[in-house]
Design a protein around this motif. Structure first.
Motif, PDB file in Angstrom:
ATOM      1  N   GLN A  18       0.842  -1.184   0.000  1.00 20.55           N
ATOM      2  CA  GLN A  18       0.000   0.000   0.000  1.00 20.55           C
ATOM      3  C   GLN A  18       0.887   1.248   0.000  1.00 20.55           C
ATOM      4  OE1 GLN A  18      -3.344  -0.010  -0.143  1.00 20.55           O
ATOM      5  NE2 GLN A  18      -3.383  -2.262  -0.211  1.00 20.55           N
ATOM      6  N   ASN A  19       0.624   2.203  -0.827  1.00 23.23           N
ATOM      7  CA  ASN A  19       1.390   3.448  -0.859  1.00 23.23           C
ATOM      8  C   ASN A  19       1.066   4.305   0.361  1.00 23.23           C
ATOM      9  OD1 ASN A  19       2.698   2.996  -3.337  1.00 23.23           O
ATOM     10  ND2 ASN A  19       0.820   3.555  -4.447  1.00 23.23           N
ATOM     11  N   THR A  20       2.127   4.907   0.993  1.00 25.93           N
ATOM     12  CA  THR A  20       1.924   5.798   2.127  1.00 25.93           C
ATOM     13  C   THR A  20       1.513   7.174   1.633  1.00 25.93           C
ATOM     14  OG1 THR A  20       4.219   6.510   2.126  1.00 25.93           O
ATOM     15  CG2 THR A  20       3.684   4.537   3.430  1.00 25.93           C
ATOM     16  N   LYS A  21       1.122   8.030   2.584  1.00 19.60           N
ATOM     17  CA  LYS A  21       0.724   9.395   2.222  1.00 19.60           C
ATOM     18  C   LYS A  21       1.888  10.156   1.601  1.00 19.60           C
ATOM     19  CE  LYS A  21      -1.508  13.489   4.158  1.00 19.60           C
ATOM     20  NZ  LYS A  21      -2.057  14.107   5.397  1.00 19.60           N
ATOM     21  N   GLU A  22       3.121   9.951   2.169  1.00 17.36           N
ATOM     22  CA  GLU A  22       4.295  10.627   1.636  1.00 17.36           C
ATOM     23  C   GLU A  22       4.585  10.186   0.202  1.00 17.36           C
ATOM     24  OE1 GLU A  22       4.111   9.151   4.498  1.00 17.36           O
ATOM     25  OE2 GLU A  22       4.232  10.821   5.939  1.00 17.36           O
ATOM     26  N   ASP A  23       4.384   8.840  -0.070  1.00 16.03           N
ATOM     27  CA  ASP A  23       4.616   8.332  -1.432  1.00 16.03           C
ATOM     28  C   ASP A  23       3.669   8.972  -2.426  1.00 16.03           C
ATOM     29  OD1 ASP A  23       6.629   6.685  -0.528  1.00 16.03           O
ATOM     30  OD2 ASP A  23       5.294   4.944  -0.239  1.00 16.03           O
ATOM     31  N   ILE A  24       2.406   9.121  -2.020  1.00 14.88           N
ATOM     32  CA  ILE A  24       1.401   9.701  -2.911  1.00 14.88           C
ATOM     33  C   ILE A  24       1.733  11.153  -3.221  1.00 14.88           C
ATOM     34  CG2 ILE A  24      -1.040  10.344  -3.082  1.00 14.88           C
ATOM     35  CD1 ILE A  24      -1.669   7.865  -1.381  1.00 14.88           C
ATOM     36  N   VAL A  25       2.187  11.911  -2.159  1.00 13.29           N
ATOM     37  CA  VAL A  25       2.547  13.318  -2.361  1.00 13.29           C
ATOM     38  C   VAL A  25       3.728  13.426  -3.317  1.00 13.29           C
ATOM     39  CG1 VAL A  25       3.464  15.391  -1.230  1.00 13.29           C
ATOM     40  CG2 VAL A  25       1.624  14.071  -0.149  1.00 13.29           C
ATOM     41  N   ALA A  26       4.734  12.544  -3.132  1.00 11.18           N
ATOM     42  CA  ALA A  26       5.918  12.575  -3.992  1.00 11.18           C
ATOM     43  C   ALA A  26       5.570  12.242  -5.436  1.00 11.18           C
ATOM     44  CB  ALA A  26       6.967  11.599  -3.453  1.00 11.18           C
ATOM     45  N   ILE A  27       4.715  11.262  -5.626  1.00 10.76           N
ATOM     46  CA  ILE A  27       4.310  10.868  -6.985  1.00 10.76           C
ATOM     47  C   ILE A  27       3.548  12.010  -7.647  1.00 10.76           C
ATOM     48  CG2 ILE A  27       2.824   9.304  -8.300  1.00 10.76           C
ATOM     49  CD1 ILE A  27       3.525   7.129  -6.217  1.00 10.76           C
ATOM     50  N   SER A  28       2.658  12.663  -6.899  1.00  8.58           N
ATOM     51  CA  SER A  28       1.869  13.777  -7.453  1.00  8.58           C
ATOM     52  C   SER A  28       2.782  14.924  -7.864  1.00  8.58           C
ATOM     53  CB  SER A  28       0.853  14.265  -6.414  1.00  8.58           C
ATOM     54  OG  SER A  28      -0.036  13.222  -6.076  1.00  8.58           O
ATOM     55  N   ALA A  29       3.818  15.211  -7.028  1.00 12.45           N
ATOM     56  CA  ALA A  29       4.742  16.294  -7.352  1.00 12.45           C
ATOM     57  C   ALA A  29       5.539  15.970  -8.607  1.00 12.45           C
ATOM     58  CB  ALA A  29       5.686  16.527  -6.165  1.00 12.45           C
ATOM     59  N   ALA A  30       5.971  14.696  -8.741  1.00 13.10           N
ATOM     60  CA  ALA A  30       6.738  14.297  -9.917  1.00 13.10           C
ATOM     61  C   ALA A  30       5.898  14.415 -11.184  1.00 13.10           C
ATOM     62  CB  ALA A  30       7.245  12.864  -9.729  1.00 13.10           C
ATOM     63  N   VAL A  31       4.611  14.014 -11.086  1.00 10.17           N
ATOM     64  CA  VAL A  31       3.727  14.118 -12.253  1.00 10.17           C
ATOM     65  C   VAL A  31       3.524  15.571 -12.634  1.00 10.17           C
ATOM     66  CG1 VAL A  31       1.374  13.719 -13.067  1.00 10.17           C
ATOM     67  CG2 VAL A  31       2.565  11.924 -11.801  1.00 10.17           C
ATOM     68  N   ALA A  32       3.334  16.457 -11.617  1.00  6.73           N
ATOM     69  CA  ALA A  32       3.124  17.884 -11.898  1.00  6.73           C
ATOM     70  C   ALA A  32       4.350  18.493 -12.551  1.00  6.73           C
ATOM     71  CB  ALA A  32       2.779  18.615 -10.597  1.00  6.73           C
ATOM     72  N   GLN A  33       5.543  18.120 -12.062  1.00  7.37           N
ATOM     73  CA  GLN A  33       6.789  18.643 -12.638  1.00  7.37           C
ATOM     74  C   GLN A  33       6.932  18.204 -14.101  1.00  7.37           C
ATOM     75  OE1 GLN A  33       8.857  20.784 -11.375  1.00  7.37           O
ATOM     76  NE2 GLN A  33      10.243  20.729 -13.146  1.00  7.37           N
ATOM     77  N   ALA A  34       6.574  16.916 -14.388  1.00  7.54           N
ATOM     78  CA  ALA A  34       6.669  16.410 -15.763  1.00  7.54           C
ATOM     79  C   ALA A  34       5.727  17.150 -16.687  1.00  7.54           C
ATOM     80  CB  ALA A  34       6.375  14.909 -15.780  1.00  7.54           C
ATOM     81  N   VAL A  35       4.531  17.481 -16.190  1.00  5.12           N
ATOM     82  CA  VAL A  35       3.552  18.211 -17.004  1.00  5.12           C
ATOM     83  C   VAL A  35       4.057  19.622 -17.301  1.00  5.12           C
ATOM     84  CG1 VAL A  35       1.230  19.209 -17.007  1.00  5.12           C
ATOM     85  CG2 VAL A  35       1.593  16.861 -16.205  1.00  5.12           C
ATOM     86  N   ARG A  36       4.639  20.300 -16.270  1.00  8.57           N
ATOM     87  CA  ARG A  36       5.149  21.661 -16.479  1.00  8.57           C
ATOM     88  C   ARG A  36       6.260  21.683 -17.520  1.00  8.57           C
ATOM     89  NH1 ARG A  36       4.197  22.206 -10.816  1.00  8.57           N
ATOM     90  NH2 ARG A  36       6.338  21.529 -10.373  1.00  8.57           N
ATOM     91  N   GLU A  37       7.160  20.707 -17.445  1.00  8.96           N
ATOM     92  CA  GLU A  37       8.273  20.658 -18.408  1.00  8.96           C
ATOM     93  C   GLU A  37       7.766  20.415 -19.834  1.00  8.96           C
ATOM     94  OE1 GLU A  37      10.949  17.713 -17.003  1.00  8.96           O
ATOM     95  OE2 GLU A  37      11.675  18.921 -15.303  1.00  8.96           O
ATOM     96  N   ALA A  38       6.743  19.563 -19.931  1.00  7.39           N
ATOM     97  CA  ALA A  38       6.177  19.304 -21.268  1.00  7.39           C
ATOM     98  C   ALA A  38       5.538  20.546 -21.850  1.00  7.39           C
ATOM     99  CB  ALA A  38       5.150  18.173 -21.181  1.00  7.39           C
TER     100      ALA A  38
END
Length: 540
Positions: free
Chosen positions: A516-536
């Motif tokens: 099960q993903n922890t709360k910290e893992d979910i926050v980190a994944i969301s930040a990585a996805v947002a960063q990838a979208v901004r760069e694109a």
């Protein structure tokens, strides 16, 4: 008659009235002569016309003996039930010959108009009486034998229900004053001996079934087919195709091979068709090449040339040789059959998927089997979490064929238990029995047909409900030879026979739940996805 005399011969009403009077005058109104037959001659006719069938012949002779002793011909209705090709119609004809009576045969398969039985109203153009009156008019006796084929295949439509029309005909309390719609006068048909044939009793209406005496005809063993082929089918087929005894030769081994590899069925119809095909080809050979050496010996090479490759090859015999499979025995209108059940698990949350056109009763059997295994998981050394983390797909092959009935209950349980524990069930074993929610094994029907199907598939061990011991004792030795029977009363006994090493099986390891993903893992994944979208977006 006086009305007919007063009519103009050119009037349409004249021909209708004349036809009506002719039919009435053609009917056998005189009382029939007393029956004159002996039980000995009846036994000889039955023995000469049919091989085996000891129980059926005894039952027919008992019926004839009572009929002769009482000198009572009323209320005689027999229903011969069995798979296709076992000789139901020919047994009925033999009964007529034994009684030295005329017989009239007609089929009601697919009939959906009650007028076929009871006739049409005379006001219709082309109206005619029903089959019963037509048969009496043809046989010209008041006490013939009526052979009614395929009584289980009647239909219902807006034109009426033929099965309901037959109720009056086959009821000894009513048929002494049977009233055909065309004649519209009572006629006594109580002295007619009615013999009906059917493949199954399931589709015959209960009120109609209650009026008939049921005689079951079972399928044939390989030995019986061999004897029938030698004594009846080969001579009959040779005569039909103009072959003399010295022109063709079949060995016992070849006849058995035809029965086992080209005509593996309950009856002998396809066996006879195979012989016809061989004899046609031999007749062609002899006509095209008169110098051919005779007799033409049918060996393995010629058999393959004339009939092609075997339809039922050795490798087509069903086997439960991997976890999640089990072999059951089924009873259908075509006779007995072996049924392989397959189960497969995939990641999921306890879902159960069923395929193979399973009927409602069969679906309930799967639910009962699955619930029993879940309820007894701990005592059977199974991790209960397995059911929460797996979906189960259960399939019964030959998906185009509808299947139903409760007798596959224990087979379903063995297939699911095999899947969950990863074990392979004992080889050359089959089983049949209904399962209750508490694990009790209930009795089944059609034991002989199921055992014959097991023999055809090289089964050496069969598990049957203990309540069917009486049916097992009735089976002939040649049906039971080479097969070990185990009588079971509970599903625990079934599992003990199916999985001999189950007791020594180690405890199933607990299945680890998915991470099960922890709360910290979910926050980190969301930040990585947002960063990838901004760069694109920046690149565009």
């Amino acid at each position: 008659m006086s009305r007919l005399e007063a009519m103009d011969p050119s009037s349409p009403e004249y021909s209708i009235s004349r036809t009506y009077l002719e039919i009435i005058s053609d009917l056998p109104w005189k009382e029939p002569k007393a029956e004159n037959f002996s039980i000995d001659s009846a036994r000889k006719i039955l023995e000469r016309d049919h091989y085996g069938m000891k129980d059926v012949k005894d039952r027919i002779l008992e019926f004839l003996a009572v009929r002769k002793k009482k000198q009572d011909t009323k209320g005689s209705i027999i229903c011969l039930v069995g798979p296709p090709g076992v000789g139901k119609t020919s047994v009925g004809i033999s009964i007529a010959r034994a009684l030295k009576k005329q017989y009239f045969r007609f089929s009601v398969g697919g009939m959906n108009d009650e007028s076929e039985i009871k006739g049409h109203r005379r006001t219709y153009i082309g109206a005619m009486p029903g089959k019963i009156i037509q048969g009496l008019r043809i046989t010209k006796v008041k006490n013939p034998v009526f052979l009614i084929d395929e009584i289980d295949k009647m239909g219902v439509s807006y034109q009426g229900d033929p099965a309901s029309a037959l109720l009056e005909v086959l009821d000894p309390e009513q048929n002494s004053t049977f009233r055909d719609t065309y004649l519209d006068i009572p006629f006594d048909v109580s002295e007619v001996l009615f013999i009906c044939t059917a493949n199954t009793l399931d589709t015959i209406p209960r009120p109609l079934l209650d009026r008939m005496e049921i005689i079951q005809l079972s399928g044939y063993t390989s030995e019986e087919k061999l004897a029938i082929g030698k004594k009846y089918l080969v001579p009959k087929s040779m005569e039909k195709h103009g072959l003399a005894k010295n022109e063709i030769k079949y060995s016992a081994a070849i006849l058995r091979k035809i029965a086992d590899e080209y005509a593996r069925e309950a009856g002998v119809r396809n066996f006879e068709k195979s012989l016809h095909k061989i004899n046609r080809k031999v007749a062609l050979l002899l006509m095209e090449n008169p110098q051919t050496d005779v007799p033409v010996v049918i060996d393995d090479k010629r058999l393959a040339e004339y009939l092609g490759e075997p339809i039922f090859a050795e490798d087509e015999i069903v086997k439960a040789d991997r976890p999640g499979t089990a072999i059951g025995l089924a009873w259908t209108s075509m006779g007995g059959d072996t049924l392989i059940i397959e189960a497969q698990n995939t990641p999921g949350k306890g879902e159960v998927k069923l395929t193979g056109q399973l009927g409602e009763v069969m679906q309930e059997s799967v639910s009962i089997a699955y619930t029993w295994i879940k309820a007894h998981a701990l005592e059977r050394k199974i991790d209960p979490s397995w059911f929460e983390q797996n979906a189960v797909h259960l399939h019964v092959p030959e998906g185009a064929t509808p299947k139903d009935g409760p007798s596959a209950g224990i087979t379903m349980t063995v297939a699911l238990y095999s899947l969950v524990t990863g074990q392979v069930m004992a080889q050359n074993m089959a089983m049949t029995g209904e399962l209750t929610l508490k694990g009790k094994v209930m009795p089944i029907g059609g034991l002989k047909e199921k055992v014959l199907a097991a023999r055809r598939n090289k089964i050496t061990t069969i598990l049957i409900p203990q309540y069917n011991k009486r049916d097992l004792d009735k089976l002939d030795d040649n049906v039971k030879d080479g097969i070990t029977f185990h009588l079971v009363g509970t599903i625990e006994q079934v599992l003990a026979y199916a999985f001999p090493d189950d007791e020594s099986r180690p405890q199933m390891e607990k299945v680890a739940p998915p991470a099960q993903n922890t709360k910290e893992d979910i926050v980190a994944i969301s930040a990585a996805v947002a960063q990838a979208v901004r760069e694109a977006l920046r690149e565009h």
